[in-house]
Design an enzyme around this catalytic site. Sequence first.
Site, short mmCIF file in Angstrom:
data_model
loop_
_atom_site.label_atom_id
_atom_site.label_comp_id
_atom_site.label_asym_id
_atom_site.label_seq_id
_atom_site.Cartn_x
_atom_site.Cartn_y
_atom_site.Cartn_z
N GLU A 240 1.06 9.26 10.84
CA GLU A 240 1.97 9.48 9.52
C GLU A 240 2.16 10.69 9.35
OE1 GLU A 240 3.33 7.35 7.79
OE2 GLU A 240 2.33 5.48 8.42
N TYR B 233 2.96 10.08 -0.44
CA TYR B 233 3.40 8.98 0.66
C TYR B 233 2.51 8.65 1.52
CZ TYR B 233 4.88 7.13 4.93
OH TYR B 233 5.05 6.25 6.05
N ASP C 1 8.86 6.55 1.13
CA ASP C 1 9.39 7.69 1.93
C ASP C 1 11.10 7.60 1.23
OD1 ASP C 1 10.17 5.21 3.19
OD2 ASP C 1 9.69 6.29 5.25
#
Length: 393
Positions: free
Chosen positions: A57, A140, A158
């Site tokens: 991520e 996020y 996102d």
Amino acid sequence: MTNCMKNKDLLKEKGIIMWSDDKIEAFQKTLLDWYDANKRDLPWRRTSNPYYIWISEIMLQQTQVDTVIPYYERFIDTLPEISDLAAASEDTLLKLWEGLGYYSRVRNMKVAAGQIMADHNGIFPEDYDAIKSLKGIGPYTAGAVSSIAFNRPHPAVDGNVMRVLSRLFEIELDIGKASSRKVFEEMIHLLIDRERPGDFNQALMDLGATICTPKNYKPETSPVKDFNASYLNETWARYPIKQGKKKVREENYVVLAVPTDEGEYLFQKRASEGVLSGMWTFLMIPTEVINEDGWKSFGGSADSLTDTQAELLVDYIKNEYGLIIACDNNLKGTYTHIFSHLKWHMSIYEAVVIGETETGHSLHAIHPDDFPDTAFPVPTQKVWEMVNTITLF
DNA sequence: CATGCGTGGCG
DNA sequence: TCGCCAAGCAT
């Protein structure tokens, strides 16, 4: 007042009408069926290790999947445990990150790994607020890790998700504004599949990355086109709303490649804050130093330095670095590096050291044999390619 | 909240 | 060619 009612009040305020429960359920099923049949086979989708999902991520922030994959593989091979990351040197981390950009991401990861070792016994925390409090993890990434690794129903909003929702609901909010993200998060709170929150979030992102794309968007090909208000109303070309970017700042530099007698080159470490912080570059001198009238060495007649300009350069290097150099006036080449918010126009020259006025200056000599173990940003790599080519022939 | 922060791909 | 875009965050 329940959270649910607060959500709906915020959405109402923005003129967003949420679907009925039946329609939400139908949307979840349609989206997840599509995802199950079409999801991309990505390395981080073959693990449930929250550490690995976290790495993916962070790497994927503002970075495309194809770019990330080899970096991800090498990173988990080199640092398979959180304790390995916490113990790694900054040089090791920057080398692993070299060429990926946004280098503060990996520095923050090392800080976060230290937090996990100190505060969570080296175990990646499951609690959303604990995840969110880790350095470099914002709303996020906290939502993505908690939903994907721990199956918690948190939104992971996102750019993809904002684009998808903007088109589904004809959202008039500018997705570039920070305040807009909260509204999209409230929508996801209502839309998210409580059984499969991680898959739901990833399905929306996959949809945004493969079908509901920024360009060449063909809404009729979407598996959820029947839910898409902007498609049904033929307004889809309007969404998402996004303001244009400002023009980038431009800077001009004289770049000096300075070999030593031992075949090393002199590099300078950039300041700990700002662009390419803490990374190695060749000597970079703002062109203002050699001409206060804004002389530019590229694209004009001034390919080579005049003797006056060379003298100004020598004086500057003496004052700034304590080195006496002899500069070759001939231009070796030019290179323009484009950052997200900045352009560097670089004019490359060579110089040799012929004396020193003081020791302990801020420059370091690095031999080309050691380049593979040193983390260089792309502008340094490009300059080296040019210098190396010229030196060889 | 706006801005700074890398890099590579694409039309 | 060049501006836009890509799984954001810290300040």
